[in-house]
Design a protein around this motif. Sequence first.
Motif, short mmCIF file in Angstrom:
data_model
loop_
_atom_site.label_atom_id
_atom_site.label_comp_id
_atom_site.label_asym_id
_atom_site.label_seq_id
_atom_site.Cartn_x
_atom_site.Cartn_y
_atom_site.Cartn_z
N ILE B 89 26.77 41.76 38.75
CA ILE B 89 27.36 40.44 38.50
C ILE B 89 27.45 39.55 39.74
N VAL B 98 32.95 34.43 48.35
CA VAL B 98 34.10 35.30 48.11
C VAL B 98 34.36 36.21 49.31
N MET B 125 35.16 44.11 49.36
CA MET B 125 34.36 44.64 48.25
C MET B 125 35.13 44.60 46.93
N LEU B 126 36.43 44.94 47.01
CA LEU B 126 37.25 44.93 45.79
C LEU B 126 37.45 43.50 45.28
N VAL B 127 37.70 42.55 46.20
CA VAL B 127 37.88 41.15 45.79
C VAL B 127 36.58 40.63 45.15
N THR B 129 34.35 42.31 43.57
CA THR B 129 34.15 42.93 42.26
C THR B 129 35.08 42.32 41.21
N VAL B 130 36.37 42.22 41.55
CA VAL B 130 37.35 41.75 40.55
C VAL B 130 37.18 40.25 40.28
N GLY B 131 36.85 39.49 41.34
CA GLY B 131 36.80 38.04 41.21
C GLY B 131 35.79 37.52 40.21
N LEU B 133 34.91 39.16 37.34
CA LEU B 133 34.96 39.91 36.09
C LEU B 133 35.31 39.08 34.85
N SER B 134 35.71 37.81 35.02
CA SER B 134 36.16 37.07 33.83
C SER B 134 35.07 36.97 32.77
N VAL B 136 32.61 39.03 32.34
CA VAL B 136 32.38 40.37 31.79
C VAL B 136 33.45 40.71 30.75
#
Lengths: 226, 249
Positions: B89, B98, B125-127, B129-131, B133-134, B136
């Motif tokens: 993504i 980001v 890396m976590l930001v 990935t999560v940022g 996801l909307s 998805v």
Amino acid sequence: MNQQEKQTYFTKFNNQLHILGRITLGVGVILMLAAPFVIGILLDAAPSLNGFLKGIARVAVIYVPVGIVEFLVYAPMLGAGGSYLSFITGNVTNLKIPCAMNARDIAKTEVGTPENEIISTLSVATSSLVTMLVLFIGVLLLVPLRPILENPVLTPAFDTVVPALFGALGLKYFTKAPKIAIVPLAVMTLLCILVPAAISQTSLLLIPAGGLALGIGYLLYKKGRL
Amino acid sequence: MDFLSQANSLPVYLICGGVLLFIVIMCVIFLVKSYRAGLKIGMDPKVLKRAITSSATFTLLPSVSILLGVIALGGTLGVPVSWLRLSVIGALQYELNVAEIAATSMGLSGLRLSEMNVSVFTTIMLVMTVGILSGVFCTLFGLKKYLGKMAAKSKTETKPTEKSRPGFGAYATIAMFVGLCSAYIGSYIGTFTSSGDYLPLTVALISAAAMGVFQYFTVKKKQAWLENFDIATSMFVGMAAAVLINLAV
């Protein structure tokens, strides 16, 4: 197979695709979310909760609406299979959509038909696999180049990767919509010159800058000047 | 062991490769199932194969451009994580923006290799990935219902007879990027006037000039295929200039 049988078969196939899509997408998301934590355990440095919350609050304001709009606009164009794959493999606007459109043109399928959905899924799946293959080969070739890439002489290049991106993107988008660009660019420049403390908060400035540009764009659109 | 050696270590490659292997399997399953379904409903195998080969050739050039993005991002986040992020993504613009936001949120002056450490790295890396996801989550929980609604709507609607003006959505993404670029360019000008550090502004201007050359060939000379490389190559020109400037002064 007559039209009725074809439709019945395709409805059943599509339902299976939704189940498969949900399961695989769910597992994919869990794996992606787990990766930073597993890497953190291995390297003995877990992600910082405070840093994550600060970062995600700024990122979410910009990218949650973008993600939702992309879903609403592109999902009907991609169909079920194409959507499940596109939204996990990314590069939707710049690659998956034009690739699926191109494949449909070549196959001469009509929008809303089962044939169209099949071609979209085949196209997006192939496109994703080719990208991953090219990146895999590229990454393998990069391994022996690591000493060069890690050479301190190149540090200024990687330290300026963000200015390099936004210089290039800036020209591209400012020339696409100069009427939208003038005010946000002038306001942000003046703000950073007059209040230098704002420079270290650029990630926060992105939010009013984006909002201002969207507002101006909407006004110009309403007046028919875009 | 320095940060970049840790970020480029074998276990990190294996973790990122493992996630990507799952996505490869997912794509293969969808490909095979759709191909078989196409045959079942009576589609010509030649048409199906042509769709596959045309999509493969269509993707080759943009994929090379994405690979250039892996190199650009790999200098600060390491190759394996850049490889993972640019295979799933998002896109280069998203990932870099980001990463920069996450880095400054952690107290760094920007996404700079000289200031990176492993904790910042895993948080970025976590930001990242999560940022993203909307979209998805919308797909995961709302795709079936949404597509059903759209299909029902298209059956009841009559086709418009004249070409209507595109909605604001077509301009919204452009406006959003204009805003993002304005904030960054403004900050580079402010950095120059307040501290005399001209490097970010110079690199941005040189990348913009390179993009101007691309625009000339893609728009004026109708070489649309060059668009696949415009952003990545322009970035490399700016980054190369940074190295040369650093060596010269």
